[in-house]
Motif scaffolding. Structure first.
Motif, PDB file in Angstrom:
ATOM      1  N   ASP A  88       0.834  -1.200   0.000  1.00  0.00           N
ATOM      2  CA  ASP A  88       0.000   0.000   0.000  1.00  0.00           C
ATOM      3  C   ASP A  88       0.868   1.248   0.000  1.00  0.00           C
ATOM      4  N   VAL A  89       0.457   2.213  -0.811  1.00  0.00           N
ATOM      5  CA  VAL A  89       1.084   3.539  -0.840  1.00  0.00           C
ATOM      6  C   VAL A  89      -0.038   4.577  -0.769  1.00  0.00           C
ATOM      7  N   PRO A  90       0.253   5.783  -0.307  1.00  0.00           N
ATOM      8  CA  PRO A  90      -0.825   6.762  -0.137  1.00  0.00           C
ATOM      9  C   PRO A  90      -1.324   7.403  -1.425  1.00  0.00           C
ATOM     10  N   GLU A  91      -0.492   7.439  -2.459  1.00  0.00           N
ATOM     11  CA  GLU A  91      -0.892   8.140  -3.682  1.00  0.00           C
ATOM     12  C   GLU A  91      -1.529   7.183  -4.689  1.00  0.00           C
ATOM     13  N   ASP A  92      -2.411   7.744  -5.530  1.00  0.00           N
ATOM     14  CA  ASP A  92      -3.022   6.980  -6.615  1.00  0.00           C
ATOM     15  C   ASP A  92      -2.031   6.822  -7.759  1.00  0.00           C
ATOM     16  N   LYS A  93      -2.299   5.856  -8.612  1.00  0.00           N
ATOM     17  CA  LYS A  93      -1.527   5.684  -9.838  1.00  0.00           C
ATOM     18  C   LYS A  93      -1.729   6.944 -10.681  1.00  0.00           C
ATOM     19  N   SER A  94      -0.646   7.453 -11.282  1.00  0.00           N
ATOM     20  CA  SER A  94      -0.782   8.739 -11.959  1.00  0.00           C
ATOM     21  C   SER A  94      -0.339   8.747 -13.419  1.00  0.00           C
ATOM     22  N   GLY A  95       0.042   7.632 -13.975  1.00  0.00           N
ATOM     23  CA  GLY A  95       0.480   7.620 -15.371  1.00  0.00           C
ATOM     24  C   GLY A  95       0.617   6.205 -15.889  1.00  0.00           C
ATOM     25  N   LYS A  96       1.178   6.104 -17.070  1.00  0.00           N
ATOM     26  CA  LYS A  96       1.374   4.809 -17.702  1.00  0.00           C
ATOM     27  C   LYS A  96       2.443   4.026 -16.953  1.00  0.00           C
ATOM     28  N   ASN A  97       2.233   2.718 -16.837  1.00  0.00           N
ATOM     29  CA  ASN A  97       3.251   1.855 -16.246  1.00  0.00           C
ATOM     30  C   ASN A  97       4.534   1.915 -17.078  1.00  0.00           C
ATOM     31  N   ARG A  98       5.663   1.847 -16.424  1.00  0.00           N
ATOM     32  CA  ARG A  98       6.940   1.710 -17.128  1.00  0.00           C
ATOM     33  C   ARG A  98       7.345   0.241 -17.184  1.00  0.00           C
ATOM     34  N   LEU A  99       6.628  -0.591 -16.483  1.00  0.00           N
ATOM     35  CA  LEU A  99       6.880  -2.029 -16.427  1.00  0.00           C
ATOM     36  C   LEU A  99       5.521  -2.687 -16.346  1.00  0.00           C
ATOM     37  N   HIS A 100       5.320  -3.778 -17.073  1.00  0.00           N
ATOM     38  CA  HIS A 100       4.022  -4.456 -16.979  1.00  0.00           C
ATOM     39  C   HIS A 100       4.189  -5.954 -17.152  1.00  0.00           C
ATOM     40  N   LEU A 101       3.185  -6.691 -16.755  1.00  0.00           N
ATOM     41  CA  LEU A 101       3.156  -8.141 -16.919  1.00  0.00           C
ATOM     42  C   LEU A 101       2.473  -8.488 -18.231  1.00  0.00           C
ATOM     43  N   ASP A 102       2.931  -9.542 -18.859  1.00  0.00           N
ATOM     44  CA  ASP A 102       2.232 -10.163 -19.975  1.00  0.00           C
ATOM     45  C   ASP A 102       1.718 -11.503 -19.475  1.00  0.00           C
ATOM     46  N   VAL A 103       0.423 -11.719 -19.569  1.00  0.00           N
ATOM     47  CA  VAL A 103      -0.193 -12.980 -19.152  1.00  0.00           C
ATOM     48  C   VAL A 103      -0.440 -13.783 -20.424  1.00  0.00           C
ATOM     49  N   HIS A 104       0.198 -14.944 -20.508  1.00  0.00           N
ATOM     50  CA  HIS A 104       0.088 -15.780 -21.707  1.00  0.00           C
ATOM     51  C   HIS A 104      -0.793 -16.988 -21.435  1.00  0.00           C
ATOM     52  N   ARG A 105      -1.646 -17.285 -22.386  1.00  0.00           N
ATOM     53  CA  ARG A 105      -2.470 -18.483 -22.279  1.00  0.00           C
ATOM     54  C   ARG A 105      -1.626 -19.665 -22.732  1.00  0.00           C
ATOM     55  N   GLU A 106      -1.798 -20.787 -22.050  1.00  0.00           N
ATOM     56  CA  GLU A 106      -1.062 -21.983 -22.453  1.00  0.00           C
ATOM     57  C   GLU A 106      -1.835 -22.729 -23.527  1.00  0.00           C
ATOM     58  N   HIS A 107      -3.103 -22.879 -23.315  1.00  0.00           N
ATOM     59  CA  HIS A 107      -3.970 -23.554 -24.282  1.00  0.00           C
ATOM     60  C   HIS A 107      -5.256 -22.745 -24.405  1.00  0.00           C
ATOM     61  N   GLY A 108      -5.942 -22.896 -25.489  1.00  0.00           N
ATOM     62  CA  GLY A 108      -7.219 -22.209 -25.651  1.00  0.00           C
ATOM     63  C   GLY A 108      -7.048 -20.911 -26.391  1.00  0.00           C
ATOM     64  N   ASP A 109      -8.119 -20.178 -26.460  1.00  0.00           N
ATOM     65  CA  ASP A 109      -8.063 -18.963 -27.271  1.00  0.00           C
ATOM     66  C   ASP A 109      -7.950 -17.706 -26.419  1.00  0.00           C
ATOM     67  N   LEU A 110      -7.535 -16.645 -27.069  1.00  0.00           N
ATOM     68  CA  LEU A 110      -7.347 -15.361 -26.404  1.00  0.00           C
ATOM     69  C   LEU A 110      -8.652 -14.835 -25.829  1.00  0.00           C
ATOM     70  N   ASP A 111      -9.751 -15.019 -26.556  1.00  0.00           N
ATOM     71  CA  ASP A 111     -11.046 -14.527 -26.071  1.00  0.00           C
ATOM     72  C   ASP A 111     -11.414 -15.150 -24.730  1.00  0.00           C
ATOM     73  N   ALA A 112     -11.120 -16.434 -24.557  1.00  0.00           N
ATOM     74  CA  ALA A 112     -11.430 -17.105 -23.288  1.00  0.00           C
ATOM     75  C   ALA A 112     -10.570 -16.552 -22.153  1.00  0.00           C
ATOM     76  N   LEU A 113      -9.293 -16.309 -22.427  1.00  0.00           N
ATOM     77  CA  LEU A 113      -8.418 -15.736 -21.404  1.00  0.00           C
ATOM     78  C   LEU A 113      -8.895 -14.343 -21.004  1.00  0.00           C
ATOM     79  N   VAL A 114      -9.195 -13.511 -21.997  1.00  0.00           N
ATOM     80  CA  VAL A 114      -9.635 -12.140 -21.726  1.00  0.00           C
ATOM     81  C   VAL A 114     -10.960 -12.156 -20.945  1.00  0.00           C
ATOM     82  N   ALA A 115     -11.867 -13.017 -21.316  1.00  0.00           N
ATOM     83  CA  ALA A 115     -13.148 -13.115 -20.607  1.00  0.00           C
ATOM     84  C   ALA A 115     -12.933 -13.546 -19.158  1.00  0.00           C
TER      85      ALA A 115
END
Length: 150
Positions: A88-115
């Motif tokens: 926890d930090v006191p300030e809200d997020k204020s801009g674009k991330n400079r680092l992010h996660l990529d979540v990859h599906r192992e099997h199945g389609d992208l629509d199912a992962l996103v849903a």
């Protein structure tokens, strides 16, 4: 010698964000209750630094998740592999991330992962379809942190 690391993510509510990511990645929530009990008993930690969550004591303002197959310290609950720590930090997020996660599906389609991710509280931002070069969605977690679902 390679170094161990963890990714630390600032948040407004560490527990809520950890709940989202533990489900999204199918990780395990770390359990520091044994360490906390020892620290409380030794007088090295005050009750004000602790909260009860899911029937366990945990550090106020912090929550961590780890990959279920990676080693961990049974006393502290701290993972020794793929690990995310939310603080926890006191300030809200204020801009674009400079680092992010990529979540990859192992099997199945992208629509199912996103849903599935939307069902957990994520939001779609923009679809990117570069044909053979890749197809993914830019998404946001419940606190607005960007990540990609591919």
């Amino acid at each position: 010698m390679a170094l161990n690391w963890k990714l630390v993510i600032d948040s407004r509510n560490a527990a809520t964000l950890a709940d989202f990511w533990v489900a999204a990645l199918e990780y395990e929530l770390e359990d520091p209750s044994v360490l906390i009990a020892q620290l409380l008993a030794a007088g090295r930690l005050g009750e004000d630094a602790v909260v009860e969550r899911n029937g366990r004591k945990t550090f106020r303002g912090y929550a961590a998740i780890r990959h279920p197959d990676d080693p961990f310290d049974p006393t502290s609950g701290v993972g020794r592999g793929r690990r995310l720590l939310f603080q926890d930090v006191p300030e809200d997020k204020s801009g674009k991330n400079r680092l992010h996660l990529d979540v990859h599906r192992e099997h199945g389609d992208l629509d199912a992962l996103v849903a599935r991710l939307e069902g957990l509280g994520a939001t779609r931002v923009r679809e990117i379809d570069n044909g053979p070069a890749g197809h993914w969605w830019i998404m946001q977690d419940p606190e607005g942190n960007e990540f990609c679902a591919a």
